[in-house]
Design a protein around this motif. Structure first.
Motif, PDB file in Angstrom:
ATOM      1  N   MET A   1       0.828  -1.192   0.000  1.00 38.09           N
ATOM      2  CA  MET A   1       0.000   0.000   0.000  1.00 38.09           C
ATOM      3  C   MET A   1       0.865   1.246   0.000  1.00 38.09           C
ATOM      4  N   GLY A   2       1.835   1.349   0.908  1.00 35.78           N
ATOM      5  CA  GLY A   2       2.680   2.513   1.008  1.00 35.78           C
ATOM      6  C   GLY A   2       3.282   2.594   2.396  1.00 35.78           C
ATOM      7  N   ALA A   3       4.083   3.607   2.627  1.00 36.49           N
ATOM      8  CA  ALA A   3       4.728   3.773   3.918  1.00 36.49           C
ATOM      9  C   ALA A   3       4.738   5.255   4.278  1.00 36.49           C
ATOM     10  N   PHE A   4       4.835   5.511   5.596  1.00 31.92           N
ATOM     11  CA  PHE A   4       4.973   6.885   6.060  1.00 31.92           C
ATOM     12  C   PHE A   4       6.070   6.932   7.107  1.00 31.92           C
ATOM     13  N   ASP A   5       6.722   8.082   7.224  1.00 30.43           N
ATOM     14  CA  ASP A   5       7.813   8.235   8.172  1.00 30.43           C
ATOM     15  C   ASP A   5       8.142   9.724   8.287  1.00 30.43           C
ATOM     16  N   LYS A   6       9.169  10.022   9.084  1.00 32.65           N
ATOM     17  CA  LYS A   6       9.678  11.392   9.206  1.00 32.65           C
ATOM     18  C   LYS A   6      11.141  11.397   8.800  1.00 32.65           C
ATOM     19  N   LYS A   7      11.580  12.512   8.239  1.00 31.69           N
ATOM     20  CA  LYS A   7      12.983  12.649   7.835  1.00 31.69           C
ATOM     21  C   LYS A   7      13.741  13.452   8.886  1.00 31.69           C
ATOM     22  N   CYS A   8      13.682  13.006  10.112  1.00 29.15           N
ATOM     23  CA  CYS A   8      14.403  13.718  11.161  1.00 29.15           C
ATOM     24  C   CYS A   8      15.082  12.712  12.084  1.00 29.15           C
ATOM     25  N   ASP A   9      16.024  13.196  12.874  1.00 26.21           N
ATOM     26  CA  ASP A   9      16.750  12.344  13.815  1.00 26.21           C
ATOM     27  C   ASP A   9      16.430  12.742  15.253  1.00 26.21           C
ATOM     28  N   CYS A  10      15.223  13.168  15.499  1.00 28.76           N
ATOM     29  CA  CYS A  10      14.822  13.590  16.839  1.00 28.76           C
ATOM     30  C   CYS A  10      14.772  12.385  17.774  1.00 28.76           C
ATOM     31  N   ASN A  11      14.972  12.640  19.075  1.00 25.09           N
ATOM     32  CA  ASN A  11      14.924  11.565  20.075  1.00 25.09           C
ATOM     33  C   ASN A  11      13.533  10.960  20.185  1.00 25.09           C
ATOM     34  N   GLN A  12      12.504  11.790  20.086  1.00 31.79           N
ATOM     35  CA  GLN A  12      11.120  11.333  20.160  1.00 31.79           C
ATOM     36  C   GLN A  12      10.396  11.783  18.890  1.00 31.79           C
ATOM     37  N   PRO A  13      10.553  11.018  17.796  1.00 28.18           N
ATOM     38  CA  PRO A  13      10.012  11.471  16.513  1.00 28.18           C
ATOM     39  C   PRO A  13       8.494  11.644  16.491  1.00 28.18           C
ATOM     40  N   THR A  14       7.764  10.920  17.331  1.00 28.28           N
ATOM     41  CA  THR A  14       6.317  11.083  17.302  1.00 28.28           C
ATOM     42  C   THR A  14       5.875  12.390  17.944  1.00 28.28           C
TER      43      THR A  14
ATOM     44  N   HIS B   1       8.457  18.063  13.083  1.00 31.21           N
ATOM     45  CA  HIS B   1       8.782  17.797  11.677  1.00 31.21           C
ATOM     46  C   HIS B   1       7.623  17.077  10.995  1.00 31.21           C
ATOM     47  N   PRO B   2       7.364  17.390   9.723  1.00 31.81           N
ATOM     48  CA  PRO B   2       6.235  16.759   9.023  1.00 31.81           C
ATOM     49  C   PRO B   2       6.529  15.319   8.608  1.00 31.81           C
ATOM     50  N   TYR B   3       5.474  14.551   8.469  1.00 29.18           N
ATOM     51  CA  TYR B   3       5.567  13.185   7.959  1.00 29.18           C
ATOM     52  C   TYR B   3       5.594  13.224   6.437  1.00 29.18           C
ATOM     53  N   PHE B   4       6.164  12.183   5.849  1.00 27.97           N
ATOM     54  CA  PHE B   4       6.097  12.011   4.400  1.00 27.97           C
ATOM     55  C   PHE B   4       5.546  10.626   4.112  1.00 27.97           C
ATOM     56  N   ILE B   5       4.969  10.469   2.937  1.00 30.36           N
ATOM     57  CA  ILE B   5       4.479   9.159   2.515  1.00 30.36           C
ATOM     58  C   ILE B   5       5.177   8.771   1.223  1.00 30.36           C
ATOM     59  N   ARG B   6       5.336   7.472   1.032  1.00 25.78           N
ATOM     60  CA  ARG B   6       5.931   6.931  -0.187  1.00 25.78           C
ATOM     61  C   ARG B   6       4.996   5.832  -0.677  1.00 25.78           C
ATOM     62  N   TYR B   7       4.668   5.864  -1.963  1.00 31.95           N
ATOM     63  CA  TYR B   7       3.706   4.911  -2.522  1.00 31.95           C
ATOM     64  C   TYR B   7       3.974   4.731  -4.008  1.00 31.95           C
ATOM     65  N   ARG B   8       3.295   3.787  -4.623  1.00 30.18           N
ATOM     66  CA  ARG B   8       3.361   3.576  -6.066  1.00 30.18           C
ATOM     67  C   ARG B   8       2.036   4.023  -6.672  1.00 30.18           C
ATOM     68  N   ASP B   9       2.128   4.829  -7.737  1.00 34.10           N
ATOM     69  CA  ASP B   9       0.917   5.333  -8.379  1.00 34.10           C
ATOM     70  C   ASP B   9       0.358   4.303  -9.353  1.00 34.10           C
ATOM     71  N   ALA B  10      -0.684   4.689 -10.086  1.00 34.78           N
ATOM     72  CA  ALA B  10      -1.358   3.762 -10.997  1.00 34.78           C
ATOM     73  C   ALA B  10      -0.445   3.257 -12.102  1.00 34.78           C
TER      74      ALA B  10
ATOM     75  N   ARG C   1       1.158  16.798   8.992  1.00 30.63           N
ATOM     76  CA  ARG C   1       1.461  17.180  10.379  1.00 30.63           C
ATOM     77  C   ARG C   1       1.297  16.010  11.349  1.00 30.63           C
ATOM     78  N   THR C   2       0.403  15.074  11.051  1.00 26.13           N
ATOM     79  CA  THR C   2       0.156  13.962  11.971  1.00 26.13           C
ATOM     80  C   THR C   2       0.220  12.629  11.228  1.00 26.13           C
ATOM     81  N   GLN C   3       0.395  11.554  12.015  1.00 27.41           N
ATOM     82  CA  GLN C   3       0.365  10.212  11.443  1.00 27.41           C
ATOM     83  C   GLN C   3      -0.985   9.935  10.802  1.00 27.41           C
ATOM     84  N   ASP C   4      -2.047  10.383  11.457  1.00 24.65           N
ATOM     85  CA  ASP C   4      -3.395  10.135  10.933  1.00 24.65           C
ATOM     86  C   ASP C   4      -3.595  10.775   9.567  1.00 24.65           C
ATOM     87  N   ALA C   5      -3.082  11.998   9.377  1.00 21.37           N
ATOM     88  CA  ALA C   5      -3.211  12.657   8.086  1.00 21.37           C
ATOM     89  C   ALA C   5      -2.447  11.888   7.010  1.00 21.37           C
ATOM     90  N   ALA C   6      -1.260  11.398   7.351  1.00 18.43           N
ATOM     91  CA  ALA C   6      -0.466  10.618   6.400  1.00 18.43           C
ATOM     92  C   ALA C   6      -1.182   9.313   6.057  1.00 18.43           C
TER      93      ALA C   6
END
Length: 143
Positions: A1-14, A18-27, A38-43
């Motif tokens: 389906m896809g993945a989400f994560d953050k591009k930061c090295d913070c001690n407590q990333p949640t 820093h904003p989340y990013f998503i990676r997926y494959r299109d049609a 801004r949130t995991q739920d939005a991603a």
């Protein structure tokens, strides 16, 4: 389906801002990435929407997206013009003139799938900077 994560090295990333990013494959099967969630739920919601859209895309449409997406813009324009049957001679001449003199030199080698709003905006800015006149049809006034 896809993945989400953050591009930061913070001690407590949640808990960091820093904003989340998503990676997926299109049609077309190409890997894409979007950022700014801004949130995991939005991603997750965006991933679910993309997954539903991909699942509902017919195989024939996905194949067309794949086929035209891989074409260079110059090939795409040639293919498009061949399919136009109801254009007058003057319109065909004008399209070919604009394509040959403005579009192909700037965008001809670009693959169709790489067009984004920013690419179009940069093209328009370049045309304005060069002082390219508007096509006659855009100067018409309504009666």
């Amino acid at each position: 389906m896809g993945a989400f994560d953050k591009k930061c090295d913070c001690n407590q990333p949640t808990r960091c801002q820093h904003p989340y990013f998503i990676r997926y494959r299109d049609a077309s099967g190409r890997q894409r990435e979007e950022t700014g969630f801004r949130t995991q739920d939005a991603a997750k919601e965006r991933l679910l929407a993309l997954h539903a859209r991909r699942a509902n895309t017919p195989a024939s449409k996905a194949e067309l997206i794949r086929h035209y997406g891989q074409m260079r813009f110059e090939e795409f324009v040639g293919d498009y013009m061949e399919r136009q049957r109801h254009l007058s001679y003057g319109t065909t001449y004008e399209y070919e003139h604009l394509t040959r003199n403005h579009l192909i030199p700037e965008l001809g080698s670009r693959r169709v799938e790489t067009f984004t709003p920013m690419v179009v905006e940069n093209f328009l800015t370049t045309m304005e900077r060069l002082g390219t006149p508007d096509p006659p049809s855009s100067r018409c006034t309504s009666y």
